[in-house]
Structure formats: C-alpha cells, structure tokens
Motif scaffolding. Structure first.
Motif, PDB file in Angstrom:
ATOM      1  N   TYR A 164       0.779  -1.261   0.042  1.00 50.30           N
ATOM      2  CA  TYR A 164      -0.029  -0.008  -0.087  1.00 50.30           C
ATOM      3  C   TYR A 164       0.868   1.245  -0.289  1.00 50.30           C
ATOM      4  N   ASN A 165       1.910   1.315   0.890  1.00 52.65           N
ATOM      5  CA  ASN A 165       2.886   2.593   1.027  1.00 52.65           C
ATOM      6  C   ASN A 165       3.398   2.629  -0.419  1.00 52.65           C
ATOM      7  N   VAL A 166       3.789   1.623  -0.885  1.00 48.43           N
ATOM      8  CA  VAL A 166       4.443   1.814  -2.422  1.00 48.43           C
ATOM      9  C   VAL A 166       3.577   1.931  -3.465  1.00 48.43           C
ATOM     10  N   ILE A 167       2.544   1.197  -3.646  1.00 42.91           N
ATOM     11  CA  ILE A 167       1.753   1.516  -4.859  1.00 42.91           C
ATOM     12  C   ILE A 167       1.168   2.840  -4.812  1.00 42.91           C
ATOM     13  N   THR A 168       0.597   3.332  -3.669  1.00 49.10           N
ATOM     14  CA  THR A 168      -0.269   4.475  -3.711  1.00 49.10           C
ATOM     15  C   THR A 168       0.558   5.708  -3.771  1.00 49.10           C
ATOM     16  N   SER A 169       1.945   5.705  -4.036  1.00 48.13           N
ATOM     17  CA  SER A 169       2.764   6.699  -4.026  1.00 48.13           C
ATOM     18  C   SER A 169       2.877   7.226  -5.234  1.00 48.13           C
ATOM     19  N   ALA A 170       3.274   8.359  -5.427  1.00 46.70           N
ATOM     20  CA  ALA A 170       3.588   9.054  -6.905  1.00 46.70           C
ATOM     21  C   ALA A 170       4.798   8.406  -7.507  1.00 46.70           C
ATOM     22  N   ASP A 171       5.739   8.189  -6.596  1.00 44.39           N
ATOM     23  CA  ASP A 171       6.884   7.379  -7.179  1.00 44.39           C
ATOM     24  C   ASP A 171       6.725   6.108  -7.940  1.00 44.39           C
ATOM     25  N   TYR A 172       5.667   5.530  -7.493  1.00 40.67           N
ATOM     26  CA  TYR A 172       5.238   4.264  -8.106  1.00 40.67           C
ATOM     27  C   TYR A 172       4.798   4.473  -9.346  1.00 40.67           C
TER      28      TYR A 172
END
Length: 386
Positions: free
Chosen positions: A288-296
């Motif tokens: 969740y932390n990774v996928i919901t970020s703009a970086d992803y």
C-alpha cells in the motif's frame, strides 16, 4: 500527601539513574580489560617457537583460559542486566540517549566473531541493542520536537544544539547498523531475529535507510523475507514497512531490478496461509505504501516490470473473503464464551484463550482494513500500472 508522593517518585528516579550508571560503568571497566585481549586470550609471540610448552606454561594457559571464560560470563550477565533495566521507559531513555553507552556495546560487537565461543555474548549484545536503539530513535524524535516548539527568541541556539546532538547520535546509530548487519547472515536464527529487530528500530532514521541501500543490506533483508522462521519474516517485513514510509525509501525500493520489489512482495503475499495473518498485514501495508505513492506511477512509466501482478487484486479479494469469514466465526465464539451455559453447548473459555482470541480478531480486522484499502486502490488504477 502530594509532596510526599513527589518526593518518593524523585528518589525512585534517582535510584534508577544510579543503578543504570553503575552497571554501565562496571561493564565498561570489564570490556576495557587489557584492551579486549582477555576475550581472545593472552597472546605471547615467543610461544610456539621451538618445542613444547613447559609445565608452568601449561598451568598459565589453563588459568588464562579460565579467566577468559569468567570475564566473558560476567560481561554476558551485565549485558543482560542492561537489557532488563532498559525495559523501564525512563531508564531506557537515559541509557539509549547516551552515545558512550551505545559505543560500549558497539565495541563489544567488534570483538564478537562468528565462533561458537562468542555466540551467546553476540546474541545478548544484539538483544540489548534492540531495546536501547528503540529509545535512541525515540529520544531523537523528542529532541527534534522540542526544538521545533522552542520560542522564537531562543530557537536559533536551541535548534543548533539539538541538531548537533542528533547528528552525533545519528552517526553512532549508523555505526551500529553497519556493524550489526553481519548478524543477518548468522547460522543462529535467534541472532538473525534480534538483528532484524534492531533494524526495525534503526530504519526509523532516514540516514540508516540510506546506509542500507548504499551497503546493499536491503538485498540481505529481501532474502530473509523467505526465511523458514516466521518471526524473522515478521521482523524483516516491519523493516520494509519503515523503509516504504519514506519517500526516499520508496524510491530506492523501486530502483531494484533483481527482483523487482512490488512483484516480489506480491508473490510472497500469495504464498501465505491463514496462520500468517500478522505477516500478511505487514506485506499489505508495504504494498500500500509503495503502490499508492507518486513514485510508483513514475517507476511503472519508466519500466513496466514494476507493474502490479495481474493476480494481486484477485489474491486480495480471496484473502478478504477468507478473513471476513474467520472474523464472523471469532465474534460468534467470543459471544458464546460470554454465555457458556446458554444452551449452545459451548465450554467456558479461560482468560488466556480469550486474550488469544481477541488478539487474533484484532489482527484479522487490521488485515481487512489494510487489504481493502489496497484492493480499492488497485481497482482504480489505469492499465499502465496493471
């Protein structure tokens, strides 16, 4: 009465400080004996050259070996005492915020090799660091919050002193992270577990997160997500939850290409069973932390290998359905436990079994919350990411 209570509390805190200071002072004295040579045994360059040892030399060696064991045993007991003392919040904060105390344990780490003789001491030192680094990071947060809330008239001087202190303590924590990392490769799974727990504390500092990737420690941690010990997996997953909470940490995770981070963690989630709910919560939180970020989104546009596996959405939906059924059963059992003689035929539950049931219920509810949030986000993602 209030004054008396205050006086008793003050004396109690003074006693705690005196005990912890005395223990660490004694420990430092033992650690410093003969510049640590006692732990490796006295060395004599003239021995072993030209014939066997005399009877006097044999006796001296036996005495030296006995002294070495006694010294090592004393240090182990002192380190255990320090770890137990630091369970108390005030004592732990006092010990963990002192760079000299941390340096003493770091010095012990430098003389603990991978041999069986040093295994118990290594385990106890790392376990003590698990306790103390928790307070070290917490103390830094407290100092920084005090600096931020300082009056504008004294903010410059206060903030400068605070940032200098934090920078010095940060350097010590980085040194600990660098040295303790060897424990991730140890044959003893208890040492691996305690080492992972230390990193669970240290990765609350962005400087340590940067070190992990710079020294490629993150690769070792990623491998440990497949460890046979579920406690190790949970501890390591907690480390990645911390890393993924930082924007810089997420960016570093998404720079990995062997394996690609999101598909790798997604595959692990699919392999778990119902008994692994605590791990499933952590892995779902990481995703969740990774996928919901703009970086992803940027990472996927640059390289489609970072995309969410097509089966992740289905995996989450299956998990949610299974866990919701388990929650219904647990709630029914809990209700029946409150009325054991109500005609339902249920047996009275003990206090320990009720606590276990409540803990499992809490884990399941937490998983449902995180998994649903992740599933809903994946459902709204465009075809670029899926």
């Amino acid at each position: 009465t209030l004054m008396r209570i205050h006086e008793v509390r003050k004396k109690k805190e003074e006693a705690k400080s005196m005990v912890s200071a005395s223990v660490f002072s004694f420990a430092k004295g033992l650690v410093g004996v003969s510049n640590y040579e006692a732990l490796d045994g006295p060395k004599d360059a003239t021995k072993g050259n030209g014939g066997g040892a005399t009877a006097d030399e044999d006796l001296e060696c036996n005495i030296d070996a006995s002294s070495e064991l006694d010294l090592r045993d004393a240090i182990i007991k002192l380190v255990r005492l320090i770890a137990n003392l630091s369970i108390d919040y005030d004592v732990g904060l006092q010990i963990g915020s002192d760079r000299e105390n941390l340096q003493s344990l770091l010095d012990l780490l430098t003389i603990c090799d991978s041999s069986v003789e040093h295994e118990e001491m290594l385990l106890n030192v790392v376990a003590a660091l698990t306790n103390l680094t928790f307070y070290s990071c917490q103390y830094i947060d407290l100092k920084l919050s005090e600096g931020d809330s300082a009056e504008s008239g004294v903010a410059t001087a206060t903030n400068t002193a605070t940032h200098k202190f934090v920078a010095r303590l940060d350097r010590t924590l980085i040194a600990i992270a660098q040295r303790v990392a060897d424990g991730l490769f140890h044959e003893n799974s208890e040492i691996v577990l305690e080492t992972a727990r230390v990193f669970g504390n240290l990765t609350r500092r962005s400087s340590v997160v940067q070190l992990l990737f710079r020294k490629r420690i993150d690769e070792a941690l990623l491998l440990l997500l497949m460890h046979i010990n579920t406690d190790v997996i949970s501890a390591v997953a907690g480390v990645f939850v911390n890393i993924s909470a930082y924007a810089e940490g997420r960016m570093l995770l998404l720079q990995r290409d062997d394996p690609y981070f999101v598909p790798h963690v997604s595959g692990m989630l699919r392999k778990l069973t119902m008994k692994d709910i605590p791990i499933a919560i952590l892995l779902s939180q990481i995703l969740y932390n990774v996928i919901t970020s703009a970086d992803y989104d940027q990472a996927v546009k640059a390289n489609k290998e970072h995309r969410v596996p097509p089966n992740l959405f289905g995996t989450l939906e299956e998990w949610i359905e299974l866990v919701e059924d388990a929650v219904d059963q647990q709630q029914q059992q809990e209700e029946e436990g409150k009325h054991p003689d109500g005609g339902g035929g249920s047996r009275p539950t003990t206090a320990s079994s009720r606590r276990k049931m409540q803990r499992e219920l809490q884990f399941n509810m937490q998983f449902i919350q995180v998994a649903k949030a992740l599933s809903e986000h994946i459902a709204t993602m465009g075809s670029v990411s899926l």
